[in-house]
Scaffold this active site. Structure first.
Site, mmCIF file in Angstrom:
data_model
loop_
_atom_site.group_PDB
_atom_site.id
_atom_site.type_symbol
_atom_site.label_atom_id
_atom_site.label_comp_id
_atom_site.label_asym_id
_atom_site.label_seq_id
_atom_site.Cartn_x
_atom_site.Cartn_y
_atom_site.Cartn_z
ATOM 1 N N LYS A 1 0.807 -1.224 0.000
ATOM 2 C CA LYS A 1 0.000 0.000 0.000
ATOM 3 C C LYS A 1 0.841 1.276 0.000
ATOM 4 O O LYS A 1 0.332 2.355 -0.264
ATOM 5 C CB LYS A 1 -0.960 0.019 1.201
HETATM 6 C C1 LIG Z 1 -6.194 -1.743 1.005
HETATM 7 C C2 LIG Z 1 -7.583 -1.793 0.902
HETATM 8 C C3 LIG Z 1 -8.279 -2.600 1.765
HETATM 9 C C4 LIG Z 1 -7.592 -3.386 2.865
HETATM 10 O O1 LIG Z 1 -7.204 -2.537 3.912
HETATM 11 P P1 LIG Z 1 -6.044 -2.945 4.969
HETATM 12 O O2 LIG Z 1 -6.069 -1.892 6.029
HETATM 13 O O3 LIG Z 1 -4.753 -2.966 4.229
HETATM 14 O O4 LIG Z 1 -6.409 -4.291 5.476
HETATM 15 C C5 LIG Z 1 -9.645 -2.639 1.598
HETATM 16 N N1 LIG Z 1 -10.293 -1.931 0.648
HETATM 17 C C6 LIG Z 1 -9.638 -1.116 -0.179
HETATM 18 C C7 LIG Z 1 -10.376 -0.323 -1.214
HETATM 19 C C8 LIG Z 1 -8.263 -1.024 -0.086
HETATM 20 O O5 LIG Z 1 -7.604 -0.221 -0.931
#
Ligand SMILES: *Cc1c(COP(=O)(O)O)cnc(C)c1O
Length: 457
Positions: free
Chosen positions: A112
């Site tokens: 991320k």
């Molecule tokens: C990254 C992401 C997730 C997951 O979130 P985490 O905090 O990394 O578990 C869920 N939905 C979207 C749209 C994302 O970009």
């Protein structure tokens, strides 16, 4: 380049607005109205480019006139300086014609970072130009929130607000979330699931309480997150044979944004001939790929916690593409999904998706076995999310002559306790117990408390 909402072509926005927004005003997601397409010859010619220049080639059509060329190049150079590897995203070979694309050399050691580091710089650039303030908002299981907090830490004009499931964030991530500077970061522990947190964020965008401060979405519901990931596919393909040699990808389902970005990269001219999605026991996406039955459900805890949820926002963008940009059809599907919790798409579109996409649901036991077997055979250590992808890649690849690349989502260091228990890594030095009070706990749907906290920020 202009953008439209997946639920209404009449809702239009320019790149700057998209960067500085969450959802579109009708609850849809912003998508580019058209895609640039590059020839194989042109793409192959990019093989020698440094990462930031490749990123500029891929992204500049999406940015259009919103940022002058030199400014955008400067922003990109600065973005990838935050990554601690010469290649930015190196490939590590794990078997014959099998690779892991290491996306974890950024500041929080998670993929991320690619989205967050770029988004923070773009937001900073535009807010400066407009002399405006913003709150960057999102739901997290831990990782995306930490990536956003790190990235936006030096963006003076913004504050960060995260909602996370009270019982859904691993201990060490919780420590880090709680360590965040309270003057810059608002964190709420929600008495519910990650999916509940996402729903609250969506509602917050619909009824944002601050008049002079913008609300910006920090995860890949924002187009910037997708755009940042499209580049990764070009980068990987160029390392393994340029724009002409077919390539396959295996993607752990920590979000659907990566899958969607891969699909878009293919539409932009990259010869991707297979995408494999790996889930854990929370197999909503596997059921969608396998049976065209996607449904919202309760999440179970697994050894790959960043994949413990069932609502994947970017599926909406993918459906919009499959339906040939039919906004009315997408709106009807999403309305019905919101009321029933179930989604099936027209058979012909599902078959079209299946031409490219396969999937597999991996058990915790298989994940553990994959980590230990790979370590035994090669000495290479992978994190549990990546392990689901490596296993699915081996089981479901359609062609042995096509290079198969698994996206390496997290550094193994982020799962040190688990990996040390398996004997593949040294035990982590335990951090001193410095839990500084739990952030405020709130009930599902309690937007009033959030509004009050925002007013005091
Ligand atoms: C990254 C992401 C997730 C997951 O979130 P985490 O905090 O990394 O578990 C869920 N939905 C979207 C749209 C994302 O970009």
């Amino acid at each position: 380049m202009h953008y439209v909402s997946t639920r209404s072509a009449a809702v239009r926005a320019d790149f700057e607005t998209v960067v500085l927004s969450g959802l579109a005003e009708d609850g849809g997601l912003y998508v580019p109205a058209s895609l640039p397409v590059f020839s194989a010859q042109e793409v192959t010619y990019w093989s020698w480019l440094p990462f930031d220049e490749l990123a500029w080639r891929v992204m500049s059509p999406f940015v259009g006139q919103a940022i002058p060329e030199d400014d955008l190049k400067g922003l990109l150079k600065d973005t990838y300086r935050a990554f601690g590897h010469r290649s930015i995203a190196p490939l590590h070979q794990v078997d014959r014609n099998e690779w892991v694309l290491e996306l974890f050399h950024g500041p929080t050691r998670a993929s991320k970072d690619f989205a967050a580091q770029l988004h923070a710089r773009l937001v900073s650039y535009f807010l400066d130009r407009r002399q405006q303030q913003a709150v960057v908002v999102g739901a997290t299981n831990g990782d995306t929130g930490l990536a956003a907090i790190e990235a936006f830490g030096s963006c003076e004009q913004s504050r960060v607000m995260v909602l996370y499931p009270r019982n859904g964030v691993p201990e060490d991530r919780l420590d880090e979330l709680q360590d965040a500077d309270p003057a810059r970061v608002l964190a709420f522990a929600v008495d519910g699931s990650f999916d509940d947190c996402q729903a609250m964020v969506a509602q917050l965008f619909r009824q944002w309480p601050l008049a002079n401060v913008r609300a910006i979405g920090f995860n890949s519901t924002n187009w910037v997150g997708v755009m940042a990931q499209i580049v990764l596919y070009f980068h990987a393909a160029l390392q393994l044979g340029g724009g002409v040699r077919p390539i396959g990808f295996s993607i752990p389902a920590a979000s659907f944004a990566e899958v969607y970005a891969g699909y878009i990269a293919q539409k932009m001219g990259l010869p991707i001939n297979q995408i494999i999605i790996s889930t854990n026991r929370n197999d909503a996406l596997h059921q969608f790929v396998h049976k065209n039955q996607y449904s919202k459900r309760q999440a179970n805890r697994t050894v790959s916690p960043a994949m413990d949820f069932s609502i994947f926002s970017n599926l909406e963008r993918f459906v919009w593409e499959l339906y040939g940009h039919d906004d009315q059809a997408v709106r009807a599907l999403m309305d019905s999904f919101e009321t029933t919790g179930e989604l099936s798409i027209a058979n012909k579109h599902w078959l079209q998706a299946r031409m490219l996409i396969d999937s597999y649901a991996v058990t915790d036991e298989q994940t553990i076995d994959e980590i230990t077997a790979l370590f035994r055979d090669t000495g290479y250590v992978i994190d549990p999310h990546t392990a689901t992808g490596v296993l699915a890649a081996r089981l479901y690849r359609r062609s042995m002559v096509t290079p198969m690349v698994t996206l390496g989502e997290f550094s193994p260091v982020k799962s040190a306790a688990l990996l040390a228990g398996l004997g593949v890594m040294a035990a982590p030095v335990s951090a001193p117990g410095r839990r500084a009070g739990h952030p405020q706990s709130i009930r599902v749907g309690d937007l009033d408390t959030i509004a009050r906290a925002l007013a005091e920020l």
